[in-house]
Design a protein around this motif. Structure first.
Motif, PDB file in Angstrom:
ATOM      1  N   TYR A 255     -11.129 -53.860  99.263  1.00  0.00           N
ATOM      2  CA  TYR A 255     -12.203 -53.523 100.201  1.00  0.00           C
ATOM      3  C   TYR A 255     -13.291 -52.737  99.463  1.00  0.00           C
ATOM      4  N   PRO A 256     -14.464 -53.354  99.224  1.00  0.00           N
ATOM      5  CA  PRO A 256     -15.566 -52.691  98.507  1.00  0.00           C
ATOM      6  C   PRO A 256     -16.000 -51.375  99.131  1.00  0.00           C
ATOM      7  N   SER A 257     -15.950 -51.270 100.451  1.00  0.00           N
ATOM      8  CA  SER A 257     -16.375 -50.030 101.112  1.00  0.00           C
ATOM      9  C   SER A 257     -15.472 -48.862 100.702  1.00  0.00           C
ATOM     10  N   ILE A 258     -14.172 -49.118 100.576  1.00  0.00           N
ATOM     11  CA  ILE A 258     -13.236 -48.067 100.147  1.00  0.00           C
ATOM     12  C   ILE A 258     -13.487 -47.706  98.682  1.00  0.00           C
ATOM     13  N   ALA A 259     -13.785 -48.710  97.871  1.00  0.00           N
ATOM     14  CA  ALA A 259     -14.073 -48.455  96.457  1.00  0.00           C
ATOM     15  C   ALA A 259     -15.306 -47.562  96.303  1.00  0.00           C
ATOM     16  N   GLU A 260     -16.362 -47.812  97.077  1.00  0.00           N
ATOM     17  CA  GLU A 260     -17.570 -46.997  97.009  1.00  0.00           C
ATOM     18  C   GLU A 260     -17.300 -45.565  97.442  1.00  0.00           C
ATOM     19  N   GLU A 261     -16.475 -45.407  98.454  1.00  0.00           N
ATOM     20  CA  GLU A 261     -16.150 -44.059  98.916  1.00  0.00           C
ATOM     21  C   GLU A 261     -15.346 -43.294  97.865  1.00  0.00           C
ATOM     22  N   ILE A 262     -14.431 -44.000  97.203  1.00  0.00           N
ATOM     23  CA  ILE A 262     -13.641 -43.359  96.131  1.00  0.00           C
ATOM     24  C   ILE A 262     -14.561 -42.917  94.997  1.00  0.00           C
ATOM     25  N   LYS A 263     -15.514 -43.775  94.615  1.00  0.00           N
ATOM     26  CA  LYS A 263     -16.449 -43.439  93.533  1.00  0.00           C
ATOM     27  C   LYS A 263     -17.336 -42.265  93.912  1.00  0.00           C
ATOM     28  N   SER A 264     -17.758 -42.231  95.163  1.00  0.00           N
ATOM     29  CA  SER A 264     -18.627 -41.147  95.612  1.00  0.00           C
ATOM     30  C   SER A 264     -17.912 -39.800  95.562  1.00  0.00           C
ATOM     31  N   ILE A 265     -16.669 -39.794  96.024  1.00  0.00           N
ATOM     32  CA  ILE A 265     -15.890 -38.546  95.999  1.00  0.00           C
ATOM     33  C   ILE A 265     -15.613 -38.113  94.567  1.00  0.00           C
ATOM     34  N   ALA A 266     -15.255 -39.079  93.712  1.00  0.00           N
ATOM     35  CA  ALA A 266     -14.936 -38.752  92.319  1.00  0.00           C
ATOM     36  C   ALA A 266     -16.163 -38.241  91.565  1.00  0.00           C
ATOM     37  N   SER A 267     -17.325 -38.821  91.841  1.00  0.00           N
ATOM     38  CA  SER A 267     -18.539 -38.433  91.128  1.00  0.00           C
ATOM     39  C   SER A 267     -18.981 -37.024  91.484  1.00  0.00           C
ATOM     40  N   SER A 268     -18.662 -36.585  92.685  1.00  0.00           N
ATOM     41  CA  SER A 268     -19.050 -35.236  93.100  1.00  0.00           C
ATOM     42  C   SER A 268     -18.178 -34.156  92.455  1.00  0.00           C
ATOM     43  N   ASP A 269     -17.051 -34.565  91.911  1.00  0.00           N
ATOM     44  CA  ASP A 269     -16.135 -33.610  91.270  1.00  0.00           C
ATOM     45  C   ASP A 269     -16.476 -33.500  89.780  1.00  0.00           C
ATOM     46  N   PRO A 270     -16.724 -32.281  89.268  1.00  0.00           N
ATOM     47  CA  PRO A 270     -17.077 -32.112  87.847  1.00  0.00           C
ATOM     48  C   PRO A 270     -15.989 -32.583  86.879  1.00  0.00           C
ATOM     49  N   VAL A 271     -14.770 -32.765  87.373  1.00  0.00           N
ATOM     50  CA  VAL A 271     -13.678 -33.154  86.484  1.00  0.00           C
ATOM     51  C   VAL A 271     -13.977 -34.475  85.780  1.00  0.00           C
ATOM     52  N   HIS A 272     -14.820 -35.326  86.387  1.00  0.00           N
ATOM     53  CA  HIS A 272     -15.171 -36.613  85.789  1.00  0.00           C
ATOM     54  C   HIS A 272     -16.520 -36.572  85.071  1.00  0.00           C
ATOM     55  N   ARG A 273     -17.177 -35.397  85.073  1.00  0.00           N
ATOM     56  CA  ARG A 273     -18.508 -35.304  84.478  1.00  0.00           C
ATOM     57  C   ARG A 273     -18.608 -34.275  83.364  1.00  0.00           C
ATOM     58  N   LYS A 274     -17.578 -33.460  83.209  1.00  0.00           N
ATOM     59  CA  LYS A 274     -17.619 -32.374  82.230  1.00  0.00           C
ATOM     60  C   LYS A 274     -16.862 -32.753  80.963  1.00  0.00           C
ATOM     61  N   LEU A 275     -17.540 -32.608  79.814  1.00  0.00           N
ATOM     62  CA  LEU A 275     -16.954 -32.965  78.515  1.00  0.00           C
ATOM     63  C   LEU A 275     -16.673 -31.724  77.684  1.00  0.00           C
ATOM     64  N   PHE A 276     -15.611 -31.786  76.942  1.00  0.00           N
ATOM     65  CA  PHE A 276     -15.268 -30.746  75.958  1.00  0.00           C
ATOM     66  C   PHE A 276     -15.653 -31.273  74.584  1.00  0.00           C
ATOM     67  N   VAL A 277     -16.467 -30.507  73.859  1.00  0.00           N
ATOM     68  CA  VAL A 277     -16.969 -30.944  72.542  1.00  0.00           C
ATOM     69  C   VAL A 277     -16.470 -29.965  71.486  1.00  0.00           C
ATOM     70  N   ARG A 278     -15.727 -30.465  70.516  1.00  0.00           N
ATOM     71  CA  ARG A 278     -15.185 -29.602  69.460  1.00  0.00           C
ATOM     72  C   ARG A 278     -15.665 -30.080  68.097  1.00  0.00           C
ATOM     73  N   GLY A 279     -15.430 -29.245  67.076  1.00  0.00           N
ATOM     74  CA  GLY A 279     -15.849 -29.592  65.717  1.00  0.00           C
ATOM     75  C   GLY A 279     -17.306 -29.298  65.453  1.00  0.00           C
ATOM     76  N   LEU A 280     -17.882 -28.355  66.210  1.00  0.00           N
ATOM     77  CA  LEU A 280     -19.291 -28.022  66.038  1.00  0.00           C
ATOM     78  C   LEU A 280     -19.501 -27.132  64.819  1.00  0.00           C
ATOM     79  N   ALA A 281     -20.667 -27.271  64.213  1.00  0.00           N
ATOM     80  CA  ALA A 281     -21.033 -26.389  63.102  1.00  0.00           C
ATOM     81  C   ALA A 281     -21.255 -24.982  63.643  1.00  0.00           C
ATOM     82  N   TRP A 282     -21.085 -23.988  62.768  1.00  0.00           N
ATOM     83  CA  TRP A 282     -21.212 -22.608  63.214  1.00  0.00           C
ATOM     84  C   TRP A 282     -22.638 -22.280  63.642  1.00  0.00           C
ATOM     85  N   ASN A 283     -23.603 -23.045  63.131  1.00  0.00           N
ATOM     86  CA  ASN A 283     -25.009 -22.778  63.479  1.00  0.00           C
ATOM     87  C   ASN A 283     -25.513 -23.673  64.618  1.00  0.00           C
ATOM     88  N   THR A 284     -24.662 -24.483  65.195  1.00  0.00           N
ATOM     89  CA  THR A 284     -25.074 -25.334  66.313  1.00  0.00           C
ATOM     90  C   THR A 284     -25.300 -24.471  67.558  1.00  0.00           C
TER      91      THR A 284
END
Length: 338
Positions: free
Chosen positions: A50-79
């Motif tokens: 059901y496409p309508s359920i899929a859109e609702e799942i995507k909307s809820i997931a997109s509002s949560d930072p857990v799917h939008r926040k990245l952890f970046v490692r290995g940076l230079a000390w002057n970055t």
């Protein structure tokens, strides 16, 4: 008549709403005890049908930072936070981005976070997780995964190389360019001192494939920055023999020389009287005034001879000196005449 029809319609709507509420409560009671994996499987199947359920799942997931926040490692000390965001802005609009600094020293801790405005931008950045920022190859993954989300595949030990013997002039960018000829690099940099920001003379390179790592190890030409460098698996370098503290010498109990019949340490005796203290024959008391009877003699010196001491006292040693000590005392031998 119209009022009657209106009332009937309102009653039907109310009954429909009550039925819907009862159905939702019933569904909740059925779903509540289910495991997370079961719910995820159920919703994914419904979303695919059901496409309508899929859109609702995507909307809820997109509002949560857990799917939008990245952890970046290995940076230079002057970055800085600005250069970090500039490197990731190509994938979409950034909501927030920052390098993490040590509160005590004010220096970079070598990692940071980037939060996109849209989930699709984060997925785009994850499609190319390795980025060259300020001369160092940084790596990103979802922040919710932490350090476990990147470079933790079972074959990592066969893809990560230790590079030793580097010249102080060799930068991370030079290192990556040199080893990039063997294959695509996932992560790599020269190790720098946090306080001085000077090279520590070694670095690490992680390839995306095992084959590329093998080529780098087998390459006979290992000269970078005018020096012959060391290239080997990082795990091999970590696993080199480490000098450990020598174990303490084992303490072995030694039997002390003791007078015959003296109880040995650590051995149980069946009776209150230690073995060897009983005489097989009565001993005649010594008549000399300088020696008391055997009953008053020190406990460690029991007699072991069945020959009366009086008969021995009359004997002389080969030099004609009569014995002056009771029989059995260590260091004072008596002689039984020939």
């Amino acid at each position: 008549m119209e009022d009657l029809k209106k009332r009937k319609m309102e009653e039907m709507e109310e009954m429909g709403n009550n039925d819907q509420l009862s159905t939702q409560e019933e569904l909740r009671s059925l779903l509540d005890p289910l495991a997370k994996s079961q719910l995820v499987d159920l919703l994914s199947r419904l979303g695919s049908q059901y496409p309508s359920i899929a859109e609702e799942i995507k909307s809820i997931a997109s509002s949560d930072p857990v799917h939008r926040k990245l952890f970046v490692r290995g940076l230079a000390w002057n970055t800085t936070s600005e250069t970090l965001c500039a490197a990731f802005r190509m994938h979409g609009e950034i909501e927030e981005g920052a390098v993490i600094y040590d509160k005590a020293t004010g220096k970079s801790r070598g990692y940071g976070f980037v939060t996109y405005k849209h989930m699709e931008s984060a997925h785009s950045a994850l499609g190319a997780p390795s980025k060259l920022i300020d001369g160092r190859m940084a790596v990103c993954n979802l922040a919710c995964e932490g350090l476990t989300g990147a470079s933790t595949t079972p074959d990592l030990a066969q893809r990560k190389l230790y590079i030793g013997g580097l010249s102080p002039d060799v930068t991370s960018e030079m290192l990556l360019n040199y080893f990039g000829r063997h294959g695509e690099i996932e992560e790599g940099s020269v190790a720098y001192d946090k306080d001085t920001n000077e090279s520590r003379g070694f670095g690490f390179v992680t390839y995306k494939t095992i084959e590329a790592a093998k080529k780098a190890i087998d390459d006979p030409q290992k000269i970078l920055g005018g020096r012959t460098i060391i290239v080997k698996l990082a795990d091999t370098h970590k696993g080199k023999p480490v000098q450990t503290q020598a174990p303490a010498a084992a303490v072995v109990p030694l039997a002390m020389p003791m007078a015959p019949g003296y109880p040995q340490l650590g051995k149980a005796h069946p009776s209150a009287t230690p073995a060897g203290y009983a005489y097989t024959q009565p001993v005649a008391p010594y008549q000399a005034s300088s020696y008391s009877s055997p009953a008053a003699a020190p406990a460690p010196y029991p007699s072991q001879s069945t020959i009366p001491y009086a008969s021995i006292a009359a004997k002389k040693d080969p030099q004609g000196i009569p014995p002056t000590t009771p029989m059995g005392m260590s260091g004072y031998p008596y002689y039984i005449g020939k």
